[in-house]
Design a protein around this motif. Structure first.
Motif, PDB file in Angstrom:
ATOM      1  N   ASN A 138      25.277 -26.023 -76.838  1.00 57.03           N
ATOM      2  CA  ASN A 138      25.433 -25.007 -75.808  1.00 57.03           C
ATOM      3  C   ASN A 138      25.269 -25.647 -74.433  1.00 57.03           C
ATOM      4  O   ASN A 138      24.151 -25.822 -73.939  1.00 57.03           O
ATOM      5  N   PHE A 139      26.392 -26.013 -73.812  1.00 57.48           N
ATOM      6  CA  PHE A 139      26.348 -26.707 -72.523  1.00 57.48           C
ATOM      7  C   PHE A 139      25.726 -25.856 -71.428  1.00 57.48           C
ATOM      8  O   PHE A 139      25.062 -26.367 -70.546  1.00 57.48           O
ATOM      9  N   PHE A 140      25.936 -24.531 -71.479  1.00 57.08           N
ATOM     10  CA  PHE A 140      25.375 -23.666 -70.432  1.00 57.08           C
ATOM     11  C   PHE A 140      23.851 -23.647 -70.517  1.00 57.08           C
ATOM     12  O   PHE A 140      23.162 -23.908 -69.539  1.00 57.08           O
ATOM     13  N   LEU A 141      23.317 -23.343 -71.703  1.00 55.12           N
ATOM     14  CA  LEU A 141      21.864 -23.257 -71.838  1.00 55.12           C
ATOM     15  C   LEU A 141      21.189 -24.618 -71.731  1.00 55.12           C
ATOM     16  O   LEU A 141      20.222 -24.791 -70.988  1.00 55.12           O
ATOM     17  N   ASN A 142      21.687 -25.590 -72.490  1.00 48.40           N
ATOM     18  CA  ASN A 142      21.021 -26.888 -72.555  1.00 48.40           C
ATOM     19  C   ASN A 142      21.398 -27.833 -71.424  1.00 48.40           C
ATOM     20  O   ASN A 142      20.590 -28.661 -71.018  1.00 48.40           O
ATOM     21  N   GLY A 143      22.601 -27.737 -70.930  1.00 45.65           N
ATOM     22  CA  GLY A 143      23.044 -28.661 -69.887  1.00 45.65           C
ATOM     23  C   GLY A 143      22.825 -28.146 -68.484  1.00 45.65           C
ATOM     24  O   GLY A 143      22.463 -28.893 -67.587  1.00 45.65           O
ATOM     25  N   ILE A 144      23.033 -26.843 -68.276  1.00 43.49           N
ATOM     26  CA  ILE A 144      22.919 -26.290 -66.927  1.00 43.49           C
ATOM     27  C   ILE A 144      21.572 -25.598 -66.736  1.00 43.49           C
ATOM     28  O   ILE A 144      20.786 -25.983 -65.870  1.00 43.49           O
ATOM     29  N   LYS A 145      21.303 -24.582 -67.549  1.00 41.20           N
ATOM     30  CA  LYS A 145      20.090 -23.784 -67.347  1.00 41.20           C
ATOM     31  C   LYS A 145      18.829 -24.645 -67.447  1.00 41.20           C
ATOM     32  O   LYS A 145      17.904 -24.487 -66.644  1.00 41.20           O
ATOM     33  N   ASP A 146      18.776 -25.550 -68.404  1.00 46.22           N
ATOM     34  CA  ASP A 146      17.589 -26.403 -68.566  1.00 46.22           C
ATOM     35  C   ASP A 146      17.450 -27.432 -67.443  1.00 46.22           C
ATOM     36  O   ASP A 146      16.417 -28.084 -67.339  1.00 46.22           O
ATOM     37  N   ASN A 147      18.492 -27.592 -66.615  1.00 45.58           N
ATOM     38  CA  ASN A 147      18.460 -28.608 -65.560  1.00 45.58           C
ATOM     39  C   ASN A 147      18.671 -28.032 -64.163  1.00 45.58           C
ATOM     40  O   ASN A 147      19.089 -28.745 -63.248  1.00 45.58           O
ATOM     41  N   LEU A 148      18.384 -26.749 -63.975  1.00 46.83           N
ATOM     42  CA  LEU A 148      18.591 -26.112 -62.672  1.00 46.83           C
ATOM     43  C   LEU A 148      17.859 -26.829 -61.548  1.00 46.83           C
ATOM     44  O   LEU A 148      18.355 -26.900 -60.420  1.00 46.83           O
ATOM     45  N   ASN A 149      16.697 -27.389 -61.844  1.00 48.47           N
ATOM     46  CA  ASN A 149      15.926 -28.095 -60.809  1.00 48.47           C
ATOM     47  C   ASN A 149      16.578 -29.415 -60.383  1.00 48.47           C
ATOM     48  O   ASN A 149      16.286 -29.932 -59.311  1.00 48.47           O
ATOM     49  N   LYS A 150      17.501 -29.947 -61.176  1.00 51.60           N
ATOM     50  CA  LYS A 150      18.168 -31.211 -60.865  1.00 51.60           C
ATOM     51  C   LYS A 150      19.570 -31.022 -60.289  1.00 51.60           C
ATOM     52  O   LYS A 150      20.147 -31.948 -59.744  1.00 51.60           O
ATOM     53  N   LEU A 151      20.128 -29.816 -60.444  1.00 52.74           N
ATOM     54  CA  LEU A 151      21.522 -29.579 -60.072  1.00 52.74           C
ATOM     55  C   LEU A 151      21.642 -28.807 -58.764  1.00 52.74           C
ATOM     56  O   LEU A 151      20.761 -28.025 -58.415  1.00 52.74           O
ATOM     57  N   SER A 152      22.723 -29.023 -58.064  1.00 54.85           N
ATOM     58  CA  SER A 152      23.048 -28.238 -56.876  1.00 54.85           C
ATOM     59  C   SER A 152      24.063 -27.180 -57.303  1.00 54.85           C
ATOM     60  O   SER A 152      25.236 -27.486 -57.497  1.00 54.85           O
ATOM     61  N   ILE A 153      23.611 -25.936 -57.457  1.00 52.99           N
ATOM     62  CA  ILE A 153      24.453 -24.857 -57.937  1.00 52.99           C
ATOM     63  C   ILE A 153      24.977 -24.054 -56.751  1.00 52.99           C
ATOM     64  O   ILE A 153      24.205 -23.640 -55.890  1.00 52.99           O
ATOM     65  N   GLN A 154      26.285 -23.831 -56.694  1.00 54.64           N
ATOM     66  CA  GLN A 154      26.923 -23.050 -55.644  1.00 54.64           C
ATOM     67  C   GLN A 154      27.674 -21.894 -56.306  1.00 54.64           C
ATOM     68  O   GLN A 154      27.955 -21.933 -57.506  1.00 54.64           O
ATOM     69  N   THR A 155      28.028 -20.879 -55.544  1.00 49.35           N
ATOM     70  CA  THR A 155      28.763 -19.755 -56.103  1.00 49.35           C
ATOM     71  C   THR A 155      30.066 -19.537 -55.347  1.00 49.35           C
ATOM     72  O   THR A 155      30.210 -19.968 -54.203  1.00 49.35           O
ATOM     73  N   TYR A 156      30.978 -18.857 -56.016  1.00 49.12           N
ATOM     74  CA  TYR A 156      32.274 -18.524 -55.436  1.00 49.12           C
ATOM     75  C   TYR A 156      32.735 -17.232 -56.086  1.00 49.12           C
ATOM     76  O   TYR A 156      32.717 -17.104 -57.314  1.00 49.12           O
ATOM     77  N   HIS A 157      33.143 -16.266 -55.273  1.00 48.01           N
ATOM     78  CA  HIS A 157      33.635 -14.997 -55.801  1.00 48.01           C
ATOM     79  C   HIS A 157      35.071 -15.184 -56.296  1.00 48.01           C
ATOM     80  O   HIS A 157      35.929 -15.660 -55.568  1.00 48.01           O
ATOM     81  N   HIS A 158      35.311 -14.801 -57.535  1.00 44.28           N
ATOM     82  CA  HIS A 158      36.640 -14.958 -58.132  1.00 44.28           C
ATOM     83  C   HIS A 158      36.997 -13.694 -58.902  1.00 44.28           C
ATOM     84  O   HIS A 158      36.195 -13.167 -59.662  1.00 44.28           O
ATOM     85  N   GLU A 159      38.196 -13.214 -58.681  1.00 47.29           N
ATOM     86  CA  GLU A 159      38.740 -12.119 -59.479  1.00 47.29           C
ATOM     87  C   GLU A 159      40.010 -12.640 -60.136  1.00 47.29           C
ATOM     88  O   GLU A 159      40.879 -13.173 -59.477  1.00 47.29           O
TER      89      GLU A 159
END
Length: 167
Positions: free
Chosen positions: A11-32
């Motif tokens: 599970n790349f989202f849970l194990n790769g992203i969520k578990d590493n939020l403190n190491k990653l620079s997360i940005q957002t973008y509104h998309h429809e």
């Protein structure tokens, strides 16, 4: 993703992203518009294969905002005299002399005479040599599959070859 693969975490989202939020620079973008949630190898395969459906392909690439990538001009795909291609997406720069069905081929892929590629995703510059059979597989870029080789996965668990592999 490398950590997830090395630790056999699917599970790349849970194990790769969520578990590493403190190491990653997360940005957002509104998309429809068209979206596909890819959280595992299984969903990567499934969502890519959905693009073989004309409606999904058209929605992703031709509605709303267009998708732009780096220009990589290559000659059109060359189809050999005995080539058979159906229900597939084939990028430019490919050479196809074998059979391709229900598959996605990225730029510069070669499928030699007698080779059969079905239900698979073949990334850039891969070389599928003569008389090979590739079924339900994902072959990462710059890989070579030797003559007479058979790679067979199943829809829920495609066979995966790492980039720059020689099999």
């Amino acid at each position: 993703m490398d950590e997830c693969i090395n630790s056999e975490k699917e599970n790349f989202f849970l194990n790769g992203i969520k578990d590493n939020l403190n190491k990653l620079s997360i940005q957002t973008y509104h998309h429809e518009g068209y979206t596909a949630f890819i959280q595992s190898l299984k969903s990567y395969y499934k969502q890519n294969m959905r693009l073989l459906n004309t409606d999904h392909y058209q929605t992703l690439f031709f509605e709303n905002q267009r998708i732009y990538t780096k220009v990589k001009d290559e000659p059109p795909t060359k189809y050999g005299e005995d080539a058979e291609v159906n229900h597939s997406l084939v990028a430019n720069g490919c050479t196809i002399e074998g059979e391709v069905s229900n598959s996605i081929l990225f730029r510069g892929v070669t499928v030699e005479k007698g080779a059969v590629v079905k239900d698979s995703i073949i990334l850039q510059r891969c070389h599928i040599k003569a008389d090979s059979t590739i079924d339900y597989s994902i072959i990462d870029k710059d890989s070579t599959i030797a003559s007479g080789t058979t790679l067979k996965g199943i829809e829920d668990r495609p066979y995966v070859i790492a980039k720059r592999s020689v099999i």
